[in-house]
Every structure is written in structure tokens, then in C-alpha cells.
Scaffold this active site. Sequence first.
Site, mmCIF file in Angstrom:
data_model
loop_
_atom_site.group_PDB
_atom_site.id
_atom_site.type_symbol
_atom_site.label_atom_id
_atom_site.label_comp_id
_atom_site.label_asym_id
_atom_site.label_seq_id
_atom_site.Cartn_x
_atom_site.Cartn_y
_atom_site.Cartn_z
ATOM 1 N N CYS A 172 3.766 -0.034 -8.484
ATOM 2 C CA CYS A 172 4.165 -1.491 -8.288
ATOM 3 C C CYS A 172 4.745 -1.852 -9.828
ATOM 4 O O CYS A 172 3.722 -1.773 -10.589
ATOM 5 C CB CYS A 172 3.138 -2.443 -7.683
ATOM 6 N N CYS A 185 -2.057 1.467 -4.362
ATOM 7 C CA CYS A 185 -0.867 2.202 -4.598
ATOM 8 C C CYS A 185 -0.473 2.495 -6.196
ATOM 9 O O CYS A 185 0.515 2.871 -6.666
ATOM 10 C CB CYS A 185 0.397 1.222 -4.111
ATOM 11 N N CYS A 217 1.061 -1.232 0.000
ATOM 12 C CA CYS A 217 -0.020 -0.012 -0.006
ATOM 13 C C CYS A 217 1.006 1.216 0.033
ATOM 14 O O CYS A 217 2.081 1.252 0.004
ATOM 15 C CB CYS A 217 -1.091 -0.118 1.380
#
Length: 138
Positions: A89, A85, A11
Site C-alpha cells: 500500500c 497487505c 487486503c
Amino acid sequence: MTATPTILFVCVHNAGRSQMAAGYAQALGGDRVQVLSAGSAPKDQINPVAIEAMAEDGIDIAGNQPKVLTTDAVRESDAVITMGCGDACPIFPGKRYEDWDLTDPAGKGIDDVRAIRDEIKTRAQALLAELLPTEASA
């Protein structure tokens, strides 16, 4: 998928949702799973209300420290679970990716965080049921 799958929970701040998810995955999966958590912009400490909510369910995340998301952590993981997020990523072929749409517990009271915790527990149980072989089929 490796014999002992590695799950990475991500997160933004690695201070609430991903820490709670990692706590459940480790507690429920035991030595059958490796658990990592990280954040794209980690805070300096775990959300104290998240710590309190998890302690109510017998899981201690108070000693955890938010960590920065690295490409290596993603590369080493079999399953990458993101929680708000966005595009932070990195994506690698052959990995399992899920995005859990969960409310950020930052700034929320204990009642709200309990509801988030309970949703995370349900999702973690389902994820582990899919990733880990049952004793009967092992």
C-alpha cells in the site's frame, strides 16, 4: 478529512476481510461515508463463506467484485485500513493509516469466519465513530 470521508479497506485478495469491512462501513455509515476496497493481488471472486457470514448479519456483499489496489484509490481516501497487505500500500502524507491484524478467512469454516466478521464489525463501528460527527455536534 473531507465532509464525507472516504475509507479504503485493503487486503491481499480483496475477497474476504476488506470486503466484509467495506460492507459494514457502508451499511453503518450510509451516505455519510464513501467506501472503497481493493487488494494487492485480488482474487477472481469474493470468498463464499465471507458472503454467507455477512448475509447472516443482513449485509449482502455477493454482488461485489475484487478490485486491484491503485495509487489513485489511496490518494482519494481519507483513511486507509490495511489487513495484512504488508508494504503493497502506497503511503501519502496527511492520510490516516491503520493496520488491522485480522486472521485471513480464506479456507476457514463458517464458525471461524463468523468470529472474524464480528471483530471486523466492532472495528468498523469504532472507526466510523471516530470519523463521522455525531448528530448532536453536527
